[in-house]
Design a protein around this motif. Structure first.
Motif, PDB file in Angstrom:
ATOM      1  N   ALA A  10     -23.246  74.620  11.560  1.00 34.29           N
ATOM      2  CA  ALA A  10     -24.748  74.675  11.721  1.00 34.29           C
ATOM      3  C   ALA A  10     -25.329  73.917  13.017  1.00 34.29           C
ATOM      4  CB  ALA A  10     -25.490  74.146  10.528  1.00 34.29           C
ATOM      5  N   ALA A  11     -24.531  72.802  13.316  1.00 32.74           N
ATOM      6  CA  ALA A  11     -24.832  71.891  14.409  1.00 32.74           C
ATOM      7  C   ALA A  11     -24.289  72.695  15.954  1.00 32.74           C
ATOM      8  CB  ALA A  11     -24.302  70.531  14.234  1.00 32.74           C
ATOM      9  N   ASP A  12     -22.958  72.894  15.709  1.00 31.08           N
ATOM     10  CA  ASP A  12     -22.174  73.080  16.831  1.00 31.08           C
ATOM     11  C   ASP A  12     -22.135  74.802  17.230  1.00 31.08           C
ATOM     12  OD1 ASP A  12     -22.163  70.421  17.851  1.00 31.08           O
ATOM     13  OD2 ASP A  12     -20.366  70.252  16.270  1.00 31.08           O
ATOM     14  N   MET A  41     -20.260  60.350   6.332  1.00 30.24           N
ATOM     15  CA  MET A  41     -21.652  60.571   6.004  1.00 30.24           C
ATOM     16  C   MET A  41     -22.305  59.910   7.080  1.00 30.24           C
ATOM     17  SD  MET A  41     -22.234  60.074   1.762  1.00 30.24           S
ATOM     18  CE  MET A  41     -20.997  58.963   1.581  1.00 30.24           C
ATOM     19  N   GLU A  42     -21.852  58.846   7.507  1.00 32.31           N
ATOM     20  CA  GLU A  42     -22.778  58.287   8.803  1.00 32.31           C
ATOM     21  C   GLU A  42     -22.682  59.178   9.975  1.00 32.31           C
ATOM     22  OE1 GLU A  42     -20.993  54.464   9.342  1.00 32.31           O
ATOM     23  OE2 GLU A  42     -21.438  53.770   7.330  1.00 32.31           O
ATOM     24  N   ALA A  43     -21.590  59.638  10.409  1.00 30.49           N
ATOM     25  CA  ALA A  43     -21.624  60.622  11.283  1.00 30.49           C
ATOM     26  C   ALA A  43     -22.389  61.780  11.175  1.00 30.49           C
ATOM     27  CB  ALA A  43     -20.185  61.054  11.583  1.00 30.49           C
ATOM     28  N   LEU A  44     -22.530  62.334   9.949  1.00 35.38           N
ATOM     29  CA  LEU A  44     -23.332  63.531   9.595  1.00 35.38           C
ATOM     30  C   LEU A  44     -24.948  62.963   9.759  1.00 35.38           C
ATOM     31  CD1 LEU A  44     -21.694  65.551   6.846  1.00 35.38           C
ATOM     32  CD2 LEU A  44     -21.911  66.148   9.156  1.00 35.38           C
ATOM     33  N   CYS A  45     -25.113  61.896   9.341  1.00 38.65           N
ATOM     34  CA  CYS A  45     -26.660  61.670   9.394  1.00 38.65           C
ATOM     35  C   CYS A  45     -27.034  61.237  10.875  1.00 38.65           C
ATOM     36  CB  CYS A  45     -26.695  59.926   8.814  1.00 38.65           C
ATOM     37  SG  CYS A  45     -26.835  60.215   6.865  1.00 38.65           S
ATOM     38  N   ARG A  46     -26.069  60.955  11.781  1.00 36.04           N
ATOM     39  CA  ARG A  46     -26.468  60.833  13.072  1.00 36.04           C
ATOM     40  C   ARG A  46     -26.657  62.150  13.812  1.00 36.04           C
ATOM     41  NH1 ARG A  46     -22.545  56.816  12.801  1.00 36.04           N
ATOM     42  NH2 ARG A  46     -20.815  58.216  13.799  1.00 36.04           N
ATOM     43  N   LEU A  47     -25.934  63.032  13.321  1.00 26.98           N
ATOM     44  CA  LEU A  47     -25.778  64.476  13.871  1.00 26.98           C
ATOM     45  C   LEU A  47     -27.037  65.220  13.318  1.00 26.98           C
ATOM     46  CD1 LEU A  47     -24.204  66.337  15.652  1.00 26.98           C
ATOM     47  CD2 LEU A  47     -23.030  67.114  13.450  1.00 26.98           C
ATOM     48  N   ARG A  48     -27.538  64.680  11.952  1.00 32.39           N
ATOM     49  CA  ARG A  48     -28.732  65.055  11.772  1.00 32.39           C
ATOM     50  C   ARG A  48     -29.972  65.119  12.371  1.00 32.39           C
ATOM     51  NH1 ARG A  48     -30.238  63.525   5.788  1.00 32.39           N
ATOM     52  NH2 ARG A  48     -30.653  61.494   6.915  1.00 32.39           N
ATOM     53  N   THR A  49     -30.054  63.852  12.969  1.00 26.75           N
ATOM     54  CA  THR A  49     -31.437  63.373  13.621  1.00 26.75           C
ATOM     55  C   THR A  49     -31.452  64.562  14.855  1.00 26.75           C
ATOM     56  OG1 THR A  49     -29.873  61.932  15.002  1.00 26.75           O
ATOM     57  CG2 THR A  49     -30.972  60.762  13.073  1.00 26.75           C
ATOM     58  N   PRO A  52     -32.463  68.315  12.373  1.00 24.59           N
ATOM     59  CA  PRO A  52     -33.195  67.819  11.192  1.00 24.59           C
ATOM     60  C   PRO A  52     -33.358  69.001  10.173  1.00 24.59           C
ATOM     61  CG  PRO A  52     -34.684  67.681  13.044  1.00 24.59           C
ATOM     62  CD  PRO A  52     -33.403  68.091  13.755  1.00 24.59           C
ATOM     63  N   ARG A  53     -33.524  70.302  10.899  1.00 29.19           N
ATOM     64  CA  ARG A  53     -34.043  71.304  10.016  1.00 29.19           C
ATOM     65  C   ARG A  53     -32.768  72.206   9.351  1.00 29.19           C
ATOM     66  NH1 ARG A  53     -39.791  73.109  11.290  1.00 29.19           N
ATOM     67  NH2 ARG A  53     -40.325  71.193  12.023  1.00 29.19           N
ATOM     68  N   ARG A  54     -31.573  71.789   9.886  1.00 31.81           N
ATOM     69  CA  ARG A  54     -30.477  72.473   9.326  1.00 31.81           C
ATOM     70  C   ARG A  54     -30.199  72.226   7.805  1.00 31.81           C
ATOM     71  NH1 ARG A  54     -28.217  74.166  14.638  1.00 31.81           N
ATOM     72  NH2 ARG A  54     -30.210  74.767  15.655  1.00 31.81           N
ATOM     73  N   GLN A  55     -30.135  73.428   7.094  1.00 33.14           N
ATOM     74  CA  GLN A  55     -29.827  73.350   5.882  1.00 33.14           C
ATOM     75  C   GLN A  55     -28.627  72.947   5.230  1.00 33.14           C
ATOM     76  OE1 GLN A  55     -32.653  73.262   3.590  1.00 33.14           O
ATOM     77  NE2 GLN A  55     -31.629  72.955   1.888  1.00 33.14           N
ATOM     78  N   ALA A  56     -27.605  73.252   6.239  1.00 24.21           N
ATOM     79  CA  ALA A  56     -26.339  72.989   5.905  1.00 24.21           C
ATOM     80  C   ALA A  56     -25.770  71.719   5.831  1.00 24.21           C
ATOM     81  CB  ALA A  56     -25.262  73.849   6.652  1.00 24.21           C
ATOM     82  N   MET A  57     -26.511  70.804   6.925  1.00 25.73           N
ATOM     83  CA  MET A  57     -26.318  69.507   6.837  1.00 25.73           C
ATOM     84  C   MET A  57     -27.014  68.774   5.682  1.00 25.73           C
ATOM     85  SD  MET A  57     -26.665  68.287  10.779  1.00 25.73           S
ATOM     86  CE  MET A  57     -25.798  69.100  11.791  1.00 25.73           C
TER      87      MET A  57
END
Length: 137
Positions: A10-12, A41-49, A52-57
């Motif tokens: 979803a991100a890349d 999880m920390e890496a995904l949280c950073r990526l989620r910022t 932010p609207r990607r449901q898969a994350m």
């Protein structure tokens, strides 16, 4: 790995070089490092910022948080314990499917359980130790 792959896709964009690199890096962290699940999880949280609207994350993070207690892969590997489901799936195939799912076979619960118990003891090389216990019952 599937929820992690979905989140990174979803991100890349799934299959992109960035996706492949991140997925491999996080796979190694999850498998080999102490507290690998927390680090992923920390890496995904950073990526989620950044997304932010990607449901898969959101789904991946929720799944990882829920399964955190099961993600002690480095400790399990240090004890030479399997961390994947392949061992269990192979056992199901050899123990159950090859014997109970032959053409035309029908089993009641008690008969099927008796065959499975016998096969499990034979395949695990524990039959000789278990036989005296089975005869007593």
């Amino acid at each position: 790995m599937e929820p992690l792959g979905d989140a990174l896709g979803a991100a890349d964009g799934e299959g992109t070089p960035t996706y492949q690199e991140r997925l491999e890096t996080l796979r190694v962290v999850l498998r080999d490092e102490d507290q690998g699940g927390d680090k992923v999880m920390e890496a995904l949280c950073r990526l989620r910022t950044r997304f932010p609207r990607r449901q898969a994350m959101q789904k991946a993070l929720a799944y990882l948080r829920e399964q955190r207690h099961r993600m002690r892969y480095s400790a399990l590997r240090a004890q030479n314990l399997p961390i994947g489901s392949g061992v269990v799936e192979a056992a199901c195939k050899t123990l159950v499917s090859q014997r109970l799912k032959r053409a035309g076979m029908r089993w009641r619960t008690a008969g099927g359980q008796a065959i499975l118990t016998f096969r499990a003891l034979c395949q695990s090389e524990r039959f000789d130790r278990a036989w005296p216990l089975l005869v007593e019952t």
